[in-house]
Scaffold this active site. Sequence first.
Site, PDB file in Angstrom:
ATOM      1  N   MET A   1     -22.265 -44.608  -1.090  1.00 31.68           N
ATOM      2  CA  MET A   1     -21.689 -45.899  -0.777  1.00 31.68           C
ATOM      3  C   MET A   1     -21.053 -46.482  -2.044  1.00 31.68           C
ATOM      4  SD  MET A   1     -23.574 -49.232   0.739  1.00 31.68           S
ATOM      5  CE  MET A   1     -24.019 -50.280  -0.618  1.00 31.68           C
ATOM      6  N   PRO A   2     -19.760 -46.348  -2.201  1.00 32.36           N
ATOM      7  CA  PRO A   2     -19.102 -46.932  -3.370  1.00 32.36           C
ATOM      8  C   PRO A   2     -19.166 -48.460  -3.336  1.00 32.36           C
ATOM      9  CG  PRO A   2     -17.684 -45.325  -2.310  1.00 32.36           C
ATOM     10  CD  PRO A   2     -18.836 -45.563  -1.393  1.00 32.36           C
TER      11      PRO A   2
END
Length: 67
Positions: free
Chosen positions: A1-2
């Site tokens: 999850m950036p």
Amino acid sequence: MPYVNIKITREGATPDQKAELIRGVTRLLQDVLGKNPQTTVVVIDEVDTDNWGIAGESVTVRRKRGQ
């Protein structure tokens, strides 16, 4: 999850401009790193120029001098 945190000075970026930043960063992470846009988080923090310093001075002071 950036998670991407964009910090800009508070000087009138429009909601449309901020939306384009969010879309563009999300797209870039997908295109370059193959990240899922559905799990990419982009946060934009707007900072007063009095609270942003460069070389020991606030941006407000520097701009008053023309820098």
